[in-house]
Every structure is written in C-alpha cells, then in structure tokens.
Write a protein that holds these residues in place. Structure first.
Motif, short mmCIF file in Angstrom:
data_model
loop_
_atom_site.label_atom_id
_atom_site.label_comp_id
_atom_site.label_asym_id
_atom_site.label_seq_id
_atom_site.Cartn_x
_atom_site.Cartn_y
_atom_site.Cartn_z
N THR A 164 0.85 -1.17 0.00
CA THR A 164 0.00 0.00 0.00
C THR A 164 0.90 1.23 0.00
O THR A 164 1.83 1.32 0.80
N VAL A 165 0.62 2.16 -0.89
CA VAL A 165 1.33 3.45 -0.92
C VAL A 165 0.40 4.48 -0.29
O VAL A 165 -0.65 4.80 -0.85
N ASP A 166 0.77 5.00 0.87
CA ASP A 166 -0.05 5.97 1.59
C ASP A 166 0.78 7.23 1.83
O ASP A 166 1.81 7.19 2.51
N ASP A 173 10.05 10.53 3.16
CA ASP A 173 11.14 9.62 2.80
C ASP A 173 11.63 9.93 1.38
O ASP A 173 10.90 9.66 0.40
N ASP A 174 12.83 10.46 1.24
CA ASP A 174 13.31 10.83 -0.09
C ASP A 174 13.63 9.61 -0.95
O ASP A 174 13.86 9.75 -2.16
N ARG A 175 13.62 8.41 -0.37
CA ARG A 175 13.81 7.19 -1.15
C ARG A 175 12.50 6.61 -1.67
O ARG A 175 12.50 5.70 -2.50
N ALA A 176 11.40 7.14 -1.19
CA ALA A 176 10.10 6.56 -1.53
C ALA A 176 9.77 6.64 -3.02
O ALA A 176 9.22 5.66 -3.56
N ILE A 180 8.55 3.44 -5.12
CA ILE A 180 7.29 3.35 -5.85
C ILE A 180 7.55 2.81 -7.25
O ILE A 180 6.81 1.95 -7.75
N ALA A 181 8.61 3.32 -7.90
CA ALA A 181 8.96 2.80 -9.22
C ALA A 181 9.31 1.32 -9.15
O ALA A 181 8.91 0.53 -10.02
N ARG A 182 10.04 0.93 -8.10
CA ARG A 182 10.36 -0.49 -7.89
C ARG A 182 9.10 -1.32 -7.73
O ARG A 182 8.96 -2.40 -8.34
N ALA A 228 3.30 7.14 -12.88
CA ALA A 228 4.50 6.84 -13.67
C ALA A 228 4.95 5.40 -13.47
O ALA A 228 5.57 4.81 -14.36
N ALA A 229 4.63 4.85 -12.30
CA ALA A 229 4.98 3.46 -12.01
C ALA A 229 3.98 2.47 -12.61
O ALA A 229 4.14 1.26 -12.44
#
Length: 265
Positions: A164-166, A173-176, A180-182, A228-229
């Motif tokens: 889940t992306v919330d 989180d600058d890695r998020a 999301i692309a992953r 985009a993902a």
C-alpha cells in the motif's frame, strides 16, 4: 473510515448522491452490519469495494496469539472475497511486549505471509503491506518504509503480496519515489491512499491525518509517482481525524471529494 460517523447504509446513500463509485471498507463496521448484508448493500448500490482494512498484526511470539492472528487474517481474506474486493490491507503489527527485536518481528511477518499468501490467492485476494510512519514502529507497525515493505513482499509472488502506498506515511522519505517505481515494475502497488500531514499532531498521534490540502504534502506529486509506475487503480482517501468525525458525515464526504479534485486531479 474518513466518515466513520455514517452507518453503512448512510455511507452508501451519500456515495450515490455524490457520484462516488468506489469505497474502501473497514472490517469492524462490516462485521457489525454483517458481511453478506454489506456485500448486498454495496452491490445493489453499484459501488465497487476497493480494499478491505485491515489484516495484519503478525508479530506475536506467543504460539496461541500467533495462531489467533493467522486465523483472523484468513477471516479477513474470506470477508474480502465476499465483498468482491481483491485487496486486504495489512498493518503488520508492533513489537511484542518486552521485545526490542525489530528484525525478529519483521521475520515473523514473513513467516505469516508464507501461510497467508497462498490462502489469499486461493480466494482471489491480494495482500497489501502498508508501511506506517516510524512513529508507529513500536506499537503498531514495525514496517516503516516502502523499502522494508517491498523487501518482505518480494519474497512472494506479486499476485499474492504487494504494498500500500499511503502519502501520510511515506511523504517524508526521499527514497520513496524510487521505491514506488520499484513496486510498479514488479506489479506490487495494490492500493494508493491519500491523507495530509498537519502539525501539531494530536495526543496519541493516531488520529492526526489531515484533510487533503490542509498540510505539507503535495498530492499531485505523489499521484504522479504512482501513475508513472504504472498504477491505474482506485485512489482512496483515508483520514483518521477526530475533528472530521465530529462533523456531519455527508458534509465531510462532499468536502473530501472537492478537495480530491482540487489537490489531486
């Protein structure tokens, strides 16, 4: 949950009046109203159930508590199948009493998913691990980032376990965005939820999710990441907020729909 002050029939009527075609349901009101009865209610209204919240709480060490958690999650899958939704959202659970072992807790989640993933697949349901903001790590969810959620999910087929992306939980989180692309590349974004971050947080912090547009999160930016993902599914708004719950539920639902158009489309 955004308008938990409405009964299920009231919620269905309000959605129909506003032209809202999708609804994410929570297990407690569904169980209180009756799972079969709820399924008929939403089906007759032409509503699609996007997700069922929540399963999870899979970190127990005690064998009896662990068995009870697995049984409850199997019931969640059964309920989701009856309601016609493909997704059960998982809040993984916090540290057991007197434990400081985050790694061990996360491994117990993986052990549980090894049992629950195939069961979900048999019922046409997918499990969506939801990372929660780190402030919940001790008591509610030891999975705090999309990286951690995907590291667990990727041990299993994507049609069994995803994430889940919330926005409320990952906006900091600058890695998020890369995660999301992953997730998208692996077909593991099973649902996308919006809530804003406002401060100061309330005492207890659980009910601090802000109405869209009231806080610090750029909703269009995050919507752009998931699109985009490759995500094309429903977008949910999930707000835990005592102030919103104290208001007229139909008014809150109408406001939320307006804010979604204003800040996310």
């Amino acid at each position: 949950m955004t308008v938990k002050q409405l009964s299920l029939p009231e919620l269905v009527d309000a959605c129909r009046e506003l032209g809202v075609g999708n609804v994410g349901l929570w297990r407690e009101p569904v169980q209180a109203y009756g799972v079969e009865k709820t399924a008929k209610l939403v089906r007759d209204a032409g509503l699609t159930v996007t997700t069922l919240c929540r399963g999870g709480f899979l970190t127990a060490i005690d064998p009896d508590a662990r068995a009870a958690a697995l049984a409850d999650n199997r019931r969640a899958v059964d309920e989701a199948a009856t309601l016609g939704t493909e997704v059960v959202v998982l809040v993984s659970g916090g540290l057991p009493a007197d434990s400081k072992d985050l790694h061990g807790a996360r491994e117990r989640i993986a052990d549980a998913l090894a049992e629950l993933g195939p069961y979900a697949e048999e019922h046409g349901v997918k499990l969506a691990i939801e990372p929660l903001h780190p402030m919940y790590a001790s008591d509610r969810c030891v999975v705090s980032t999309l990286t951690q959620a995907l590291d667990l999910a990727e041990r299993f087929p994507a049609h069994q376990v995803g994430v889940t992306v919330d926005t409320y939980h990952i906006w900091w989180d600058d890695r998020a965005p890369a995660q999301i692309a992953r997730a998208g590349a692996g077909g593991r974004i099973h649902t996308f939820q919006l809530a804003d971050w406002t401060t100061p947080l309330p005492e207890g912090v659980l009910n601090g999710r802000g109405q869209i547009g009231d806080g610090a999160i750029d909703m269009r930016e995050w919507k752009g990441y998931v699109e985009a993902a490759g995500y094309t599914g429903a977008i949910e708004v999930e707000l835990f907020n005592d102030g919103l719950w104290a208001r007229d539920g139909r008014e809150v639902l109408a406001e939320t729909a307006e804010r979604f158009v204003q800040h996310a489309l």
